[in-house]
Write a protein that holds these residues in place. Structure first.
Motif, PDB file in Angstrom:
ATOM      1  N   THR A 435       4.412  -2.938  -2.418  1.00 23.74           N
ATOM      2  CA  THR A 435       3.344  -2.608  -1.472  1.00 23.74           C
ATOM      3  C   THR A 435       3.771  -2.821  -0.024  1.00 23.74           C
ATOM      4  O   THR A 435       3.498  -1.989   0.844  1.00 23.74           O
ATOM      5  CB  THR A 435       2.102  -3.460  -1.765  1.00 23.74           C
ATOM      6  N   GLN A 464      -8.392  -3.617  -0.031  1.00 24.89           N
ATOM      7  CA  GLN A 464      -7.426  -4.461  -0.751  1.00 24.89           C
ATOM      8  C   GLN A 464      -7.974  -4.880  -2.116  1.00 24.89           C
ATOM      9  O   GLN A 464      -7.242  -4.896  -3.112  1.00 24.89           O
ATOM     10  CB  GLN A 464      -7.098  -5.693   0.088  1.00 24.89           C
ATOM     11  N   ALA A 467      -7.999  -1.729  -4.426  1.00 26.89           N
ATOM     12  CA  ALA A 467      -6.618  -1.354  -4.779  1.00 26.89           C
ATOM     13  C   ALA A 467      -6.031  -2.348  -5.782  1.00 26.89           C
ATOM     14  O   ALA A 467      -5.335  -1.954  -6.729  1.00 26.89           O
ATOM     15  CB  ALA A 467      -5.749  -1.300  -3.524  1.00 26.89           C
ATOM     16  N   ARG A 471      -4.751  -1.520  -9.549  1.00 27.11           N
ATOM     17  CA  ARG A 471      -3.397  -1.907  -9.972  1.00 27.11           C
ATOM     18  C   ARG A 471      -3.453  -2.698 -11.284  1.00 27.11           C
ATOM     19  O   ARG A 471      -2.672  -2.463 -12.199  1.00 27.11           O
ATOM     20  CB  ARG A 471      -2.764  -2.751  -8.875  1.00 27.11           C
ATOM     21  N   LEU A 565      -5.333   4.764  -1.774  1.00 25.33           N
ATOM     22  CA  LEU A 565      -5.761   3.983  -2.943  1.00 25.33           C
ATOM     23  C   LEU A 565      -4.884   4.302  -4.156  1.00 25.33           C
ATOM     24  O   LEU A 565      -4.446   3.394  -4.875  1.00 25.33           O
ATOM     25  CB  LEU A 565      -7.222   4.291  -3.251  1.00 25.33           C
ATOM     26  N   CYS A 566      -4.599   5.593  -4.372  1.00 27.83           N
ATOM     27  CA  CYS A 566      -3.733   5.967  -5.496  1.00 27.83           C
ATOM     28  C   CYS A 566      -2.332   5.395  -5.306  1.00 27.83           C
ATOM     29  O   CYS A 566      -1.715   4.890  -6.257  1.00 27.83           O
ATOM     30  CB  CYS A 566      -3.640   7.486  -5.607  1.00 27.83           C
ATOM     31  N   GLY A 569      -2.449   1.518  -5.333  1.00 27.71           N
ATOM     32  CA  GLY A 569      -2.933   1.061  -6.632  1.00 27.71           C
ATOM     33  C   GLY A 569      -1.890   1.176  -7.720  1.00 27.71           C
ATOM     34  O   GLY A 569      -2.045   0.603  -8.810  1.00 27.71           O
TER      35      GLY A 569
END
Length: 598
Positions: A435, A464, A467, A471, A565-566, A569
């Motif tokens: 990240t 955050q 996400a 994940r 986000l994608c 994540g």
């Protein structure tokens, strides 16, 4: 004619690697008078600059040498008296074939019984020339006839005539158009001038025969000679079956010594695969070489590229990109089928050794990701269309700068996330992005205004939290399954696909509906796992965090927030013991847990 001259300019007459070869050849020629010659890209031309203006008498110190080998391809080729560095193609090819057979035998023996000293000795005895591949490609593309012709002319000239010709050629490149022309016999060929045959050399022209030579009237013999010299200094050709892919680093501001050094290292290893994979690896590998061999930040014990200074600069400030020319095999001949230019990364300047380490870590991560994608280029490897598509998507990232590069990278990481889950399900070892590294690259790739928006989104606690939840429900849960953890949480195989599809729809409602449904199910699963007494159950996404995420989508739009986000994540957070990239500029990595850890 002025008594002192310089700097010299090579105009970008063709817009191809032929201009770069000419600039590199000129710098290589002037090294005899000044060992600190630099090449600068001024947009319309390359400026080749010495540390001082050169007097006419200094030009006479330039040795009467072609600057490249004379290639004898058959017994019919007569070698001129005084020829320098003569290469008998058949003898050298036989040596290369023996070495290849010895390498295969050594590999087979090593697999059965371990190291074979005899095969190893045969390989060492049969070492081929360092520029062997350059000679192979020169022969395959038919460039040896004109290069041999100029070679012959130079070694047979009287010393005074050679000095006069070189002085005339340099005077023209210094800006004096009234200087005399150089009368050497040359021919324009595609290996040195890729556009030479495009739209001109028709198979059977109307009023001439097949051996029409009228196009040679536009060739400047002195510049053509410089192209031949430059080819042997900086060209990086690779065979792809019967095809040839020629890569040429484009100087931005670099010494000829450093440019030749990194090109030679790039030819040696680390670049392979089909077209998009080879191009991507070449760009990343070249950026790595520039940092690893720079004067200020080179690794201890590694050779330093002379005159390569990167302090407060990025790799793109030394070499702006790589020109790629693909020569398609047509059976008896090869023709140019594609030309393109990729840009070297300029994500952030290198101001300290920590910056250099961060650059190398990011470049290593990207190279591992690209190497893990299968395009069927290796023996026994099956080609997968989705992975070839990913390689093409990553190559698009290297074709642009600014906002275009940022969106191309986001698109690639979006598509890479679902592939990551699928590949690990198949027990494949594939690398994920970190990240903090991805954040630094995105910030460095975007234009002037977008970084503010990206910073606002990535720094928001609501983003955050969502996400991190995505994940844990996707790559994190799948990673736990791959590690054999029995009570891993439910894997949301479809979530990344769904988020990507909904964020491209008009308005914010489709994306928010999907995120709201996911958060609801995520929090419910957390509650159920707590009731079951599971350990390390993460906290829920709170109402305030979800409201903050919704406000972000309203403010910045679903395309940007959904793409981020994608991407984030499906990345992994830095593990314990790994130093998270931080600081005022880059910001700390979101979250603290490791991938697959709850």
């Amino acid at each position: 004619m002025t008594e002192a001259m310089g700097p010299f300019r090579v105009w970008k007459q063709t817009g191809t690697h032929g201009d770069v070869f000419a600039a590199a050849g000129l710098a290589d020629l002037l090294k005899a008078t000044d060992d600190r010659v630099r090449i600068r890209d001024l947009g319309s031309d390359f400026e080749v600059e010495t540390t001082r203006r050169l007097e006419r008498a200094e030009l006479h110190r330039i040795p009467q040498a072609p600057g490249y080998p004379f290639l004898k391809t058959s017994e019919k080729v007569s070698v001129p008296k005084g020829a320098q560095d003569v290469v008998d193609y058949k003898i050298e090819k036989a040596k290369a074939d023996r070495r290849k057979q010895a390498a295969r035998a050594q590999g087979a023996t090593r697999r059965r019984t371990g190291e074979d000293p005899q095969a190893r000795a045969q390989m060492q005895e049969g070492a081929v020339r360092e520029d062997w591949r350059l000679l192979q490609v020169l022969n395959a593309l038919g460039g040896h006839k004109t290069s041999n012709s100029v070679h012959r002319t130079i070694v047979e000239l009287k010393r005074s005539a050679f000095c006069d010709d070189v002085t005339a050629g340099l005077t023209r490149l210094a800006g004096d158009e009234g200087a005399a022309d150089v009368e050497w016999k040359v021919s324009t060929v595609q290996v040195f001038t890729p556009i030479a045959a495009k739209g001109y050399s028709r198979l059977k022209p109307d009023s001439t025969d097949r051996n029409d030579k009228t196009k040679e009237q536009w060739a400047d013999p002195f510049v053509e000679w410089l192209r031949y010299r430059g080819y042997f200094r900086i060209a990086c050709p690779f065979f792809q079956g019967a095809h040839v892919r020629l890569l040429c680093p484009v100087p931005a501001d670099i010494s000829i010594g450093a440019l030749g050094f990194v090109a030679r290292e790039l030819r040696k290893r680390g670049v392979f695969g089909g077209p998009p994979k080879m191009d991507a690896l070449a760009v990343l590998r070249l950026a790595e070489l520039l940092i690893r061999h720079s004067e200020e930040y080179h690794d201890e014990g590694l050779e330093v590229a002379p005159g390569l200074f990167l302090h407060t600069k990025s790799p793109a400030d030394a070499v702006s990109g790589i020109m790629v020319t693909h020569y398609q095999s047509l059976g008896n001949a090869k023709a140019v089928s594609a030309m393109s230019t990729l840009v070297l990364p300029g994500w952030f300047p290198v101001t300290s050794r920590e910056d250099a380490k961060l650059w190398l870590a990011i470049l290593d991560e990207h190279q591992r990701v690209i190497r893990g994608l299968r395009d069927g280029s290796r023996p026994g490897e099956k080609a997968h269309s989705d992975e070839i598509g990913l390689l093409i998507a990553y190559r698009r990232f290297l074709e642009a700068r600014g906002d275009g590069a940022m969106w191309a990278l986001l698109t690639f990481v979006e598509e890479y996330g679902p592939f990551l889950i699928r590949a690990r399900e198949q027990k494949r070892k594939v690398r994920s992005f970190r990240t903090d590294y991805l954040r630094r690259v995105l910030m460095g790739s975007a234009g002037d205004d977008v970084p503010v928006m990206v910073t606002a989104v990535l720094g928001d606690p609501g983003f955050q939290a969502v996400a991190a939840a995505v994940r844990r429900a996707t790559v994190g849960a799948q990673g736990q399954k791959a590690m054999g953890i029995p009570d891993h949480r439910e894997i949301r195989y479809d979530l990344l696909h769904e988020l990507r599809r909904k964020r491209s729809m008009p308005g914010v409602a489709p994306l928010m509906e999907t995120v709201a449904d996911f958060v609801s199910r995520y929090n419910s699963e957390n509650a159920r796992r707590r009731e079951m007494g599971k350990r390390r159950v993460p906290r829920n996404v709170t109402t305030e965090e979800f409201s903050g995420f919704a406000a972000l989508v309203e403010r910045h739009g679903s395309p940007l927030v959904g793409a981020l986000l994608c991407a984030f994540g499906s990345c992994r957070e830095p593990r314990e013991g790994e130093v998270a990239e931080g600081g005022a500029d880059g910001g700390a990595a979101e979250g603290t847990g490791a991938e697959g850890q709850e």
